[in-house]
Design a protein around this motif. Structure first.
Motif, short mmCIF file in Angstrom:
data_model
loop_
_atom_site.label_atom_id
_atom_site.label_comp_id
_atom_site.label_asym_id
_atom_site.label_seq_id
_atom_site.Cartn_x
_atom_site.Cartn_y
_atom_site.Cartn_z
N SER A 151 0.84 -1.21 0.00
CA SER A 151 0.00 0.00 0.00
C SER A 151 0.86 1.25 0.00
O SER A 151 0.58 2.24 -0.68
CB SER A 151 -0.92 0.02 1.23
N GLN A 153 3.88 1.56 -1.17
CA GLN A 153 4.48 1.70 -2.51
C GLN A 153 3.49 2.28 -3.48
O GLN A 153 3.82 3.14 -4.31
CB GLN A 153 4.99 0.34 -3.03
N GLU A 154 2.25 1.83 -3.39
CA GLU A 154 1.21 2.32 -4.30
C GLU A 154 0.92 3.81 -4.05
O GLU A 154 0.79 4.60 -4.99
CB GLU A 154 -0.06 1.48 -4.09
N SER A 157 3.83 5.95 -5.34
CA SER A 157 3.87 6.06 -6.79
C SER A 157 2.80 7.03 -7.29
O SER A 157 2.99 7.72 -8.28
CB SER A 157 3.71 4.68 -7.44
N LYS A 158 1.67 7.11 -6.60
CA LYS A 158 0.62 8.06 -7.00
C LYS A 158 1.01 9.49 -6.68
O LYS A 158 0.63 10.41 -7.38
CB LYS A 158 -0.70 7.69 -6.31
#
Length: 160
Positions: A151, A153-154, A157-158
């Protein structure tokens, strides 16, 4: 017969003879000629002086007109220069106000971006903490740690 009239006439003739012999008429004529020449010379000097005075007057009038024109030119140049200075000052003032307004707008935009980033970061932190708390309660520690890392990492990245 020699009365007083006769002797007066003889005396007059003798007097006239002496006067002519002494060249008195010539002296009188010469004296009158000298005086006439002197008067003529004085008249000529007066005429010449009058002409010089007229020339000086004309020259002074010309110089006065030139000075008046030069003064008018100086006043006009000063007025024009003052107008240029006023226009330049107005332009610089407008440029200064425009720069200050642009700088203020930039600061406002930066503050908005910073606030949005801060709110996002706080929201992400809260969401991550909430997700961790929920997952910790439902899933074991290993699965929760893996899910948390995924989560995180996600979300990173956003944000980028």
């Amino acid at each position: 017969m020699m009365d007083a009239t006769f002797w007066a006439t003889v005396a007059l003739v003798i007097f006239l003879a002496v006067v002519i012999y002494m060249k008195v008429p010539g002296m009188l004529s010469k004296s009158l000629d000298t005086r006439a020449d002197r008067i003529r010379s004085e008249l000529e000097d007066a005429r010449r002086l009058r002409e010089e005075a007229q020339q000086l007057l004309a020259e002074f009038q010309r110089k006065r007109k030139e000075a008046e024109k030069e003064a008018a030119d100086i006043v006009e140049a000063a007025r024009h220069e003052a107008e240029l200075l006023v226009a330049e000052a107005e332009k610089k003032t407008e440029e200064y106000v425009a720069r200050r307004a642009a700088l203020a707008e930039q600061k406002i935009s930066q503050a908005e971006r910073d606030a949005i980033s801060e709110v996002r970061a706080s929201a992400v932190d809260l969401a991550v903490e909430a997700a961790r708390s929920l997952l910790a309660a439902k899933v074991d520690a290993k699965a929760g740690a893996d899910l948390f890392k995924a989560s995180l990492q996600e979300v990173k990245s956003k944000l980028n």
